[in-house]
Design a protein around this motif. Structure first.
Motif, PDB file in Angstrom:
ATOM      1  N   ASP A 228      26.103   0.843  -5.211  1.00  0.00           N
ATOM      2  CA  ASP A 228      24.625  -0.262  -5.654  1.00  0.00           C
ATOM      3  C   ASP A 228      24.097  -0.424  -4.544  1.00  0.00           C
ATOM      4  N   GLN A 229      24.709  -0.334  -3.399  1.00  0.00           N
ATOM      5  CA  GLN A 229      24.423  -0.604  -1.689  1.00  0.00           C
ATOM      6  C   GLN A 229      22.552  -0.157  -1.908  1.00  0.00           C
ATOM      7  N   PRO A 230      22.777   1.261  -1.614  1.00  0.00           N
ATOM      8  CA  PRO A 230      21.508   1.407  -1.173  1.00  0.00           C
ATOM      9  C   PRO A 230      20.534   1.529  -1.432  1.00  0.00           C
ATOM     10  N   LYS A 231      20.305   1.037  -2.892  1.00  0.00           N
ATOM     11  CA  LYS A 231      19.374   1.395  -3.895  1.00  0.00           C
ATOM     12  C   LYS A 231      18.577  -0.195  -3.945  1.00  0.00           C
ATOM     13  N   ARG A 232      19.236  -1.366  -3.601  1.00  0.00           N
ATOM     14  CA  ARG A 232      19.505  -2.831  -4.192  1.00  0.00           C
ATOM     15  C   ARG A 232      18.491  -3.534  -3.589  1.00  0.00           C
ATOM     16  N   GLY A 233      18.072  -2.760  -1.712  1.00  0.00           N
ATOM     17  CA  GLY A 233      16.344  -3.618  -1.006  1.00  0.00           C
ATOM     18  C   GLY A 233      15.928  -2.714  -1.374  1.00  0.00           C
ATOM     19  N   LYS A 234      15.500  -1.674  -2.017  1.00  0.00           N
ATOM     20  CA  LYS A 234      14.501  -0.702  -2.626  1.00  0.00           C
ATOM     21  C   LYS A 234      14.029  -1.688  -3.632  1.00  0.00           C
ATOM     22  N   VAL A 235      14.273  -2.152  -4.922  1.00  0.00           N
ATOM     23  CA  VAL A 235      14.977  -2.377  -6.103  1.00  0.00           C
ATOM     24  C   VAL A 235      13.873  -3.268  -6.159  1.00  0.00           C
ATOM     25  N   ALA A 236      14.353  -4.676  -4.880  1.00  0.00           N
ATOM     26  CA  ALA A 236      13.815  -5.585  -4.895  1.00  0.00           C
ATOM     27  C   ALA A 236      12.357  -5.859  -4.745  1.00  0.00           C
ATOM     28  N   ASP A 237      12.093  -5.116  -3.197  1.00  0.00           N
ATOM     29  CA  ASP A 237      11.363  -4.851  -2.849  1.00  0.00           C
ATOM     30  C   ASP A 237      10.063  -4.425  -3.779  1.00  0.00           C
ATOM     31  N   GLY A 238      10.436  -3.656  -4.975  1.00  0.00           N
ATOM     32  CA  GLY A 238      10.139  -2.978  -6.019  1.00  0.00           C
ATOM     33  C   GLY A 238       9.622  -3.887  -6.887  1.00  0.00           C
ATOM     34  N   LEU A 239       9.935  -4.784  -7.188  1.00  0.00           N
ATOM     35  CA  LEU A 239      10.398  -5.838  -7.893  1.00  0.00           C
ATOM     36  C   LEU A 239       9.210  -6.886  -7.307  1.00  0.00           C
TER      37      LEU A 239
END
Length: 273
Positions: A228-239
């Motif tokens: 999950d680590q690589p996508k956490r920041g990207k998803v959070a920014d997108g939300l």
């Protein structure tokens, strides 16, 4: 065990089953759902006896998605004439709370397996996109339907599905709002496997959960954390971005028309206003 209004939770032999129960028709997602979802998964995440979670729906369907009649107060102030900063700020707050509810599923350290039967629409798709593994019965139907009700999906599908099914498939589903059956869902990778019926997919989900639970729990949780680590920041920014976008641009004549059409049980007529 905590008593829930929108869920039933059972735990046995290191496996928890979370069942959507409504109270809206087709397990539609009303205020109780959004309030309780992060609490349910918070409790299971904190329970050392739980090593895997099966997520499913009661009755014939997984979920019809957002309960528009029950959630209409969320949109009312935003659609008022000349909605200013206050209603837009309140809407932003509510959207981010709903986003966090589904993110609680994604952030749960225990693997989550979604067992889907019947309809899985809108918010239902947001929910299973936050799961680790998705299985379906042959009668399952999936729809990223927000465009048909004049809404940009803002609870996670647009941010989590590209990593599951790829950009092209997400764009097709989001732009059209079309329905796809279980066979198509399996073909594009939305679900891992398809089973004959609801009982079979639930049995398969529990069998997979038992297989996971048989491994060292901290290692399994570590695997999930690393994946999950690589996508956490990207998803959070997108939300965060989509919540602000909708707070600014969601109010429209088309959205009012979509909501009225739902209540009047007729096709909407969109005019791009």
């Amino acid at each position: 065990m905590t008593e829930w209004k929108a869920f039933e939770v059972e735990s046995k032999d290191h496996i928890a089953q979370v069942t959507l129960t409504g109270p809206g028709k087709g397990n539609a997602m009303g205020p109780d759902f959004w309030r309780e979802l992060p609490l349910v998964f918070g409790e299971l995440d904190a329970d050392p006896q739980v090593r895997a979670i099966v997520l499913t729906g009661s009755g014939k369907h997984f979920s019809y998605g957002l309960d528009l009649p029950a959630m209409s107060p969320l949109f009312g102030p935003l659609l008022a004439d000349k909605a200013l900063a206050a209603p837009r700020t309140d809407f932003l707050k509510h959207v981010r709370e709903m986003q966090q509810s589904v993110t609680a599923v994604a952030d749960c350290t225990k693997p989550v397996i979604a067992a889907v039967s019947g309809w899985c629409i809108g918010g239902g798709l947001d929910l299973i996109a936050a799961a680790d593994i998705r299985l379906a019965s042959a009668d399952a139907t999936f729809s990223l339907r927000e465009a048909k009700v004049a809404i940009v999906a803002d609870i996670g599908s647009l941010h989590r599905l590209p990593g599951i099914i790829g950009e092209g498939h997400v764009r097709e589903l989001a732009f059209t709002g079309k329905d796809i059956d279980a066979a198509r869902a399996e073909k594009i990778g939305l679900v891992n496997d398809v089973y004959a019926d609801q009982d079979a997919v639930l049995d398969a989900a529990h069998a997979l959960a038992r297989e996971i639970a048989g491994n060292p729990p901290l290692v399994v949780q570590g695997i999930k954390d690393v994946l999950d680590q690589p996508k956490r920041g990207k998803v959070a920014d997108g939300l965060r971005y989509v919540s602000v976008w909708n707070s600014a641009f969601l109010p429209s004549e088309d959205l009012t028309e979509a909501i009225q059409a739902v209540f009047e049980k007729r096709p909407p007529e969109f005019k791009g206003k």
